[in-house]
Design a protein around this motif. Structure first.
Motif, PDB file in Angstrom:
ATOM      1  N   TYR A 100       2.446 -16.831  31.864  1.00 28.63           N
ATOM      2  CA  TYR A 100       1.185 -17.220  32.479  1.00 28.63           C
ATOM      3  C   TYR A 100       0.148 -17.578  31.418  1.00 28.63           C
ATOM      4  CZ  TYR A 100      -2.937 -16.997  35.464  1.00 28.63           C
ATOM      5  OH  TYR A 100      -4.086 -17.297  36.130  1.00 28.63           O
TER       6      TYR A 100
ATOM      7  N   GLU B  27      -0.023  -6.737  34.224  1.00 29.19           N
ATOM      8  CA  GLU B  27       0.533  -6.400  35.529  1.00 29.19           C
ATOM      9  C   GLU B  27       1.147  -5.016  35.451  1.00 29.19           C
ATOM     10  OE1 GLU B  27       3.338  -9.340  36.642  1.00 29.19           O
ATOM     11  OE2 GLU B  27       1.855 -10.931  36.969  1.00 29.19           O
TER      12      GLU B  27
ATOM     13  N   GLU C  48       8.292 -10.795  29.539  1.00 26.16           N
ATOM     14  CA  GLU C  48       7.902 -11.823  30.498  1.00 26.16           C
ATOM     15  C   GLU C  48       8.100 -11.288  31.900  1.00 26.16           C
ATOM     16  OE1 GLU C  48       9.528 -15.661  29.759  1.00 26.16           O
ATOM     17  OE2 GLU C  48       9.574 -16.148  31.886  1.00 26.16           O
ATOM     18  N   SER C  49       7.112 -11.456  32.748  1.00 32.73           N
ATOM     19  CA  SER C  49       7.182 -10.911  34.095  1.00 32.73           C
ATOM     20  C   SER C  49       7.817 -11.903  35.059  1.00 32.73           C
ATOM     21  CB  SER C  49       5.775 -10.546  34.576  1.00 32.73           C
ATOM     22  OG  SER C  49       5.034 -11.718  34.754  1.00 32.73           O
TER      23      SER C  49
ATOM     24  N   ASP D  32       2.013 -10.772  30.672  1.00 28.66           N
ATOM     25  CA  ASP D  32       2.523 -12.011  31.245  1.00 28.66           C
ATOM     26  C   ASP D  32       2.367 -13.144  30.234  1.00 28.66           C
ATOM     27  OD1 ASP D  32       3.400 -13.973  32.887  1.00 28.66           O
ATOM     28  OD2 ASP D  32       2.251 -13.310  34.630  1.00 28.66           O
TER      29      ASP D  32
ATOM     30  N   ALA E 165       5.475 -14.535  36.487  1.00 29.87           N
ATOM     31  CA  ALA E 165       5.211 -15.743  35.717  1.00 29.87           C
ATOM     32  C   ALA E 165       6.182 -16.845  36.099  1.00 29.87           C
ATOM     33  CB  ALA E 165       5.315 -15.439  34.231  1.00 29.87           C
TER      34      ALA E 165
END
Length: 507
Positions: free
Chosen positions: A323, A50, A65-66, A320, A69
C-alpha cells in the motif's frame, strides 16, 4: 605560559534519549491492557499499520506484506485512474463497495424467532443503523449503583417534596461503603430545614435495604442490622459500645461490661461476625477483569520447564509495504511524501519494538524459571532469594530493563498465576552458614507455625525465632513481628484470647 584560543576535535560516545528510545522504554513497562490501547491508537493514526493475527504466529518477522495490500492492488480501479472523478461518482462507488463488504448473514436471522427478528430490525432501522446485526451486550442493563438503589427507595418512602429533598441531600453524603459522611446539622443548615426534620428523615433512611446504610460509624452500622433482626438487646448495645475491647480480644472485660457469661458472649460474637460492616460495597463493584498471563510455563518432556509467550497477550501489527508503494507513487507534493515516509518509519519502529519487547520478556522469564526451578517443583518453601541484579547479570541486560520487563507482568505456572515480581524476594541468612532462605518462604513457615499452635501453647515471637533457628533460619525478633503484622496475624496475647474463646465455642 601564554594563553591562546584554539580548536580541537574530540570523539566521544554517549547515549542520546531519542523519542523512539523513550517510547521503547515505555512500551516495555506497559501492561497488557495499556499495550493493546497503545497499538489500537497507532493503527488508527497510521494508515500503513494493520492488526495481525497473534494466536498462531511466532515472534519475529514484524514487517511483511499484508493480504489487504493485494486486495487493494487488485482493486486498483475501485476509484478509477481518472484524476477528475466527480465527488458523486466516488460516493456512489464507495456505497456500492460497502454493501458488498458487509453482506447479510442469513444464518443468524434463521436462528431467530420471526417476530423477534422483525422487532429487532425495526429497532435497528429506527436508530439509524440500518443493520440487522446486534450485540447482546448493548441490550444488557447497566449495573445498579448505590445512588440508584437508594434513590428508588427514597421515591417510595417519602411523599413530601421537602422530605425527598432532605433524603437526597443525605444520600449524596454516602460513601462507597454506605456510611453517611455528611453531618446532619450541616445538611440542615444548607437546606434551611429544621434539624429535627433532618433527624427524622435520617432515621427513616436508616431503615432502607440493605440494613446498615446511612450509619455514621461502625457501631451504628452494626446496631442498625441487629435492630432489623430484633437482636439489639442491652447486652449487645454494651458490646457495640466497646468495640475497641473486642478488637483487642479482651473477652474478660467484655463479659463484665455486658453482664453475660462466656457462652452468651460467644453467641454474641458469632452474631457480630455474621453482619456486614460495609453494606454499600455490594453496589460499588465494577466488572471484574481477568488477568491475562504474559508468559506460560509448562513441564517439558525432558523434565525441565517450557517457557512460552502467551499469544493472547501479544499484539501483532503488520506494515503494509504494498500500500505504501501504491500511494507514495501518487503523492502530489513533497509534504505528502514526507508524511508517508514518517508513517512508514513509525510503523517499522513499532513492529520492531513489539518484537524486541516480546523477546526481552521471554528472556527475563526464562531466567526467572531457571532460578526458581525448585519453587515450581516443590512449592513456596523452596523459593530462592532473588534480586534484579542477579537476573540482569545472567542475561546481559541492565537492571532497570529487567525491572521494567517484570513490572505488572504475570506468569502462568502449574502452581497458579503469579506476578513476575513475586519471584524476587529478599534473603534471610542461614544460621549454619548454609544457603540463605527466601523471605517469602520464611513468611510461609511463620504462618504455618501459628496456624498449628494450640490454645494452651501460643507461640510468642521469641519462641518462633527459636523454632526457626533450629531449622537453620537466622532471623531477628523484630523481623518476625514485621512479617506477622504484614500477614494481618495478631499478637500472641490476642491469639491466646481468641483461640480460648473459639475452643469454648466448640465445646
Amino acid at each position: 605560559m601564554a594563553l591562546s584560543a584554539k580548536l580541537q576535535l574530540k570523539q566521544t560516545q554517549s547515549l542520546v534519549m531519542t523519542p523512539q528510545l523513550l517510547q521503547s522504554i515505555r512500551l516495555l513497562q506497559f501492561t497488557q491492557a495499556e499495550l493493546e490501547r497503545f497499538v489500537d491508537e497507532e493503527v488508527e493514526r497510521n494508515p500503513l499499520l494493520e492488526r495481525g493475527e497473534s494466536a498462531s504466529e511466532d515472534v519475529g518477522e514484524p514487517v511483511r506484506e499484508s493480504e489487504a495490500a493485494v486486495a487493494r492492488e487488485a482493486g486498483d480501479d475501485w476509484f478509477g485512474n481518472e484524476a477528475d472523478l466527480s465527488a458523486q461518482t466516488i460516493s456512489d462507488r464507495l456505497d456500492s463497495s460497502l454493501e458488498n463488504l458487509f453482506p447479510d448473514d442469513p444464518g443468524r436471522s434463521e436462528r431467530l424467532d420471526p417476530a423477534l427478528s422483525t422487532q429487532w430490525k425495526s429497532a435497528a432501522g429506527g436508530a439509524g443503523g440500518g443493520s440487522e446485526s446486534f450485540d447482546l451486550e448493548d441490550l444488557a442493563a447497566a449495573p445498579v449503583t448505590l445512588r440508584d438503589h437508594v434513590g428508588e427507595q427514597i421515591a417510595f418512602a417519602f411523599t413530601q417534596p421537602q422530605e425527598r429533598l432532605i433524603a437526597a441531600e443525605l444520600a449524596d453524603g454516602l460513601d462507597e461503603a454506605g456510611y453517611l459522611r455528611t453531618d446532619p446539622a450541616e445538611a440542615a443548615e444548607r437546606l434551611g430545614a429544621d434539624p429535627a426534620s433532618v433527624a427524622a428523615v435520617l432515621s427513616r433512611c436508616q431503615g432502607f435495604d440493605p440494613p446498615g446504610l446511612f450509619a455514621r460509624d461502625l457501631a451504628e452500622c452494626l446496631s442498625i442490622q441487629l435492630r432489623a433482626r430484633d437482636r439489639l438487646d442491652p447486652a449487645m448495645q454494651a458490646l457495640l459500645a466497646h468495640l475497641d475491647l473486642l478488637a483487642r480480644r479482651d473477652f474478660q472485660s467484655l463479659k463484665r461490661l455486658c453482664g453475660v457469661d462466656e457462652e452468651d458472649l460467644l453467641d454474641m460474637l458469632a452474631e457480630i461476625r455474621g453482619l456486614d460492616p460495609r453494606p454499600g460495597l455490594a453496589f460499588s463493584g465494577g466488572p471484574s477483569e481477568a488477568i491475562v498471563a504474559d508468559v506460560e510455563v509448562r513441564p517439558a518432556s525432558d523434565g525441565g520447564w517450557a517457557v512460552e509467550l502467551n499469544p493472547d497477550a501479544l499484539p501483532r501489527v503488520l506494515v503494509d509495504q504494498s500500500y505504501f508503494a501504491i500511494v507514495s507513487g501518487r503523492a502530489r507534493d513533497q509534504a505528502e511524501k514526507d508524511f508517508l515516509g514518517e508513517c512508514l518509519q513509525s510503523a517499522n519502529w513499532l513492529a520492531r519494538s513489539l518484537d524486541q519487547r516480546a523477546r526481552t520478556i521471554l528472556k527475563v522469564a526464562s531466567e526467572i524459571v531457571r532460578q526458581q526451578d525448585a519453587f515450581l517443583a516443590h512449592g513456596v518453601r523452596h523459593l530462592r532469594p532473588l534480586n534484579l541484579r542477579t537476573v540482569a547479570d545472567a542475561i546481559g541486560m541492565h537492571e532497570s530493563t529487567v525491572s521494567r520487563a517484570t513490572a505488572n507482568k504475570y506468569m502462568l505456572t502449574p502452581r497458579g498465576v503469579f506476578e513476575m515480581r513475586y519471584f524476587f524476594t529478599a534473603a534471610i541468612a542461614a544460621s549454619d552458614a548454609g544457603e540463605s532462605h527466601s523471605s517469602e518462604a520464611v513468611r510461609d513457615r511463620i504462618r504455618e507455625l501459628i496456624e498449628a499452635e494450640q490454645a494452651a501453647h501460643i507461640l510468642s515471637d521469641d519462641t518462633i525465632v527459636d523454632l526457626l533457628g533450629k531449622e537453620g533460619i537466622d532471623i531477628a525478633r523484630r523481623t518476625v513481628a514485621k512479617y506477622r503484622e504484614g500477614m494481618n496475624i495478631p499478637s500472641s496475647v490476642r491469639r491466646r484470647r481468641e483461640k480460648r474463646a473459639l475452643a469454648g465455642l466448640k465445646g
